[in-house]
Design an enzyme around this catalytic site. Structure first.
Site, short mmCIF file in Angstrom:
data_model
loop_
_atom_site.label_atom_id
_atom_site.label_comp_id
_atom_site.label_asym_id
_atom_site.label_seq_id
_atom_site.Cartn_x
_atom_site.Cartn_y
_atom_site.Cartn_z
NE ARG A 19 -3.43 -5.33 1.21
CZ ARG A 19 -2.88 -6.51 1.05
NH1 ARG A 19 -2.90 -7.38 2.02
NH2 ARG A 19 -2.32 -6.86 -0.08
CG ASP A 20 2.33 0.78 0.63
OD1 ASP A 20 2.80 1.04 1.76
OD2 ASP A 20 3.02 0.76 -0.40
CG LEU A 21 -3.82 4.57 2.46
CD1 LEU A 21 -4.98 4.93 3.38
CD2 LEU A 21 -3.98 5.25 1.12
CB THR A 83 5.36 1.86 4.10
OG1 THR A 83 5.22 1.42 2.75
CG2 THR A 83 6.57 2.76 4.22
#
Length: 177
Positions: A19-21, A83
């Site tokens: 969820r935050d690659l 992000t």
């Protein structure tokens, strides 16, 4: 790219969504091997009941005032996190999502790895167009090649059901060398 794919494949095989690659969470060690980091937003895909203000066994996050947890079909997901530019449309809109949200982020990362920007402003404009309207530069295929262009576009499809799984990507002939 192959090492990044393998890292994501491992995370997904464990039933997790990163969820935050983003590039800032991809590290290269002294042996030039890729390491995936920052698991602060990882969601464990399991049937867990929502309990406000508590820590869930087996998960990597805690509910607090800044995180809204929602139960979609027995799955706990957080709303409105990620992000800018790398956050999938479904994650941004806080609708039900699964590990295909990581595939969207992967597509943006591969695009950024292969497409050269003239300035930070150009990067911002292009990534905003991709994120909001799936509009890619007209020279995408010329710059990154046919296979990479096709992979990027498939990974960033607005409908997550149409995106390939990490295993389908690894098994495909689309991975740029």
């Amino acid at each position: 790219i192959t090492q990044l794919l393998e890292a994501i494949q491992y995370v997904h095989a464990k039933g997790c969504i990163h969820r935050d690659l983003k590039p800032g969470n991809i590290f290269i060690d002294n042996d030039n091997d890729i390491k995936l980091g920052d698991f602060g937003l990882v969601s464990v895909h399991s049937n867990v009941r929502e309990e406000k203000n508590s820590f869930w066994s087996g998960s990597f996050f805690k509910n607090n005032a800044n995180t809204k947890l929602v139960n979609y079909g027995g799955e706990l997901i957080t709303m409105g996190i990620g992000t800018r530019f790398y956050c999938s449309p479904e994650q941004e809109k806080s609708t039900n999502y699964d590990n295909k949200t990581d595939i969207y982020s992967l597509g943006i990362i591969i695009f950024e790895m292969l497409y050269k920007f003239g300035s930070l402003m150009e990067r911002d404009i292009i990534l905003t167009r991709i994120n909001q309207k799936s509009l890619f530069p007209s020279d995408l295929e010329t710059v990154v090649g046919k296979n990479a262009s096709e992979l990027i576009k498939k990974c960033t499809l607005r409908d997550p059901k149409l995106r390939p799984s990490i295993n389908e990507i690894i098994d495909s002939k689309l991975i740029p060398s």
